[in-house]
Design an enzyme around this catalytic site. Sequence first.
Site, PDB file in Angstrom:
ATOM      1  N   SER A 149       7.711 -41.542   0.865  1.00 13.49           N
ATOM      2  CA  SER A 149       6.389 -41.965  -0.037  1.00 13.49           C
ATOM      3  C   SER A 149       6.092 -43.300  -0.390  1.00 13.49           C
ATOM      4  O   SER A 149       7.094 -43.708   0.338  1.00 13.49           O
ATOM      5  CB  SER A 149       6.650 -40.720  -0.653  1.00 13.49           C
ATOM      6  OG  SER A 149       5.645 -41.148  -1.802  1.00 13.49           O
ATOM      7  N   TYR A 162      11.183 -38.127  -8.300  1.00 14.94           N
ATOM      8  CA  TYR A 162      10.867 -38.147  -7.409  1.00 14.94           C
ATOM      9  C   TYR A 162      11.145 -39.192  -6.936  1.00 14.94           C
ATOM     10  O   TYR A 162      11.430 -39.631  -5.802  1.00 14.94           O
ATOM     11  CB  TYR A 162       9.542 -38.081  -7.440  1.00 14.94           C
ATOM     12  CG  TYR A 162       8.318 -37.218  -6.178  1.00 14.94           C
ATOM     13  CD1 TYR A 162       8.120 -36.960  -5.211  1.00 14.94           C
ATOM     14  CD2 TYR A 162       7.918 -39.032  -5.555  1.00 14.94           C
ATOM     15  CE1 TYR A 162       7.769 -36.444  -3.980  1.00 14.94           C
ATOM     16  CE2 TYR A 162       6.678 -38.382  -4.653  1.00 14.94           C
ATOM     17  CZ  TYR A 162       6.793 -37.561  -3.972  1.00 14.94           C
ATOM     18  OH  TYR A 162       5.903 -37.365  -2.730  1.00 14.94           O
TER      19      TYR A 162
END
Length: 301
Positions: A149, A162
């Site tokens: 990501s 995350y």
Amino acid sequence: MISDFKNKTAVLTGAGSGFGLECARIGAKLGMNLVLADVQQDALDKTVAEMQAAGAQVLAMRVDVSKADQMQAFAEAAFQRFGAPHFVFNNAGVGAGGLVWENSLKDWEWVTGVNVMGVVHGVHFFTPKMLAAAKADATYQGHIVNTASMAGLLNAPNMGIYNVSKHAVVALSETLYQDLALVTDQVSASVLCPFFVPTGISQSHRNRPDELKAQDKPTQSQLIGQAMSDKAVGSGKVTAAQVAQMVFDAIAANQFYIYSHPKAIGSVQTRMEDVMLARNPTDPFAHKPELGVELKKALRG
């Protein structure tokens, strides 16, 4: 680098939605055999039906990628059916927000289990099969793509778990690329670093296992994190289908970093300059100060 995808085998985790589903669609069009995994049975069944209708040979298993035994069984089943895969997409992922000290240890276990160990398991169980195929056949070409990501290159506030998990995937993928280059020219790797793209990621808690469910009510920061994620993911202009095409283009071009939003790299450059100049981390809301003001107010209120 894979120059021709026809009759090659693709292994895709998180195949029930998002990038996994869109890569399956492209793979089916290109005449690939598809080995599909997802933790959500109904979503997986839908993908399988669509791919079979498109004429693809499909093997599908319900798999929790965080479990080593399930991933080992998945890799063995794939090998028995189609031999060594050519494209492995370690893509399954989940999201969670909130201030880092407010996340429960179960939150950490769930997110790192899927996002980090899920990729580790894919690399661990499939790479040796790909290397053996390369050794046995000089024409074999293989490629591993891991989904990280932009949160693997940046550290937005209120997204700690995350960020940690996706930085780990970037580090693993960069090392995998270098390690593969030491032993073969026939198998390589890429890392996918999408920014906000409409997928099911912001609703990933739908598949959270019971033993890792949060015991307490969500905190204010976690509720804010969820709302921010819903809004950002939902309003993304780049589609999952476009990102899937970028993945196939990158494999064909042997391109390592795959970005859905190349403009976001400016923020990565700022972060790298912070590191190089040993200056304190730049305000992530410098370009949109009102967002930072709002977030502080919500958290301090």
